[in-house]
Design a protein around this motif. Sequence first.
Motif: not given
Length: 307
Positions: A72-78
Amino acid sequence: MATPISYWQRHLTNFVRYGTPHKYLNLARAYLAYKRGAVKISSMPAFLKVEICRYCEIDCLYCYPAKKMLLYPLEDYKKLIDQFKKHIFSVSLYDIGEPLHNPQVLDYIRYARQNRVGTVISSSLSFERDDQFWRDFVTSGLDYLIVALDGVTPAVYNIYRRNGKLDLVMANLRKILALKKETGSKMFIEWQMVDFEWNRCEQAAAEKMAMELGCNRFQIITEATQPRKKYDEENQLRDRNCLLPYILFFVTGNNDVRLCYKIYNHDMRIGSLDRQSFEEIWNGDEIARVRDRALICDRVGCKTCQE
């Protein structure tokens, strides 16, 4: 069966540690909406679950088969943390994959911590990592670690965790516990054992070992995948709506949103964040079918669930 006590135990520390008046009020509003059977709600999720890695090598006996490398992309998670941080007590960073295979796993933990959101991870610990990784992991700010360990001998352990390496798991667990003591980490460590007929002969020994090693809790999980599959055979219609769609927002590694982290023999998807907004999913038609006390009895996967 109500929502299992094991679910609440792993969030209790975060409920206290990261609670605010707003979060408590939001959770109370969600619970009241559940008791009323409301299908459209104004409260926000109180808990977030994000599958940060789908890949796993352990090949558990009853597990979901799709285990491709999907992060899961870190930027989407943030963005999810930024959106929900005022409302949620904790984020669970796992589902069917092994979260510690995500090379940025420490960044996911630290970002939640920076935003006053607790973190929970479940891991098999059956993989090689160097000592520096384990030190960084223990000091990352992770609040709750669940170690999935279903036996104390390879003959029993490998019936379920077919590709797991028990010696490696125990070596990693000992390293983590030693580093926790050395660094003063407040990480809570649970030895979790799924209850099977074949491992009951080792459950007492496992509990004794867990306490001697210094784990905070030993937990036997009875509400596992195989017993849940029997719901369809029993065909007993549930007599109430479900609490989870009022308090939990669950995002998979491919950005689908699921209703439930328990039932995998039916399609529990209710939308995709690639195609829909949070608002469209959170108060959409699919989630309404589970919040509604009558409509839930028509939804495959939900209608015979007794949790």
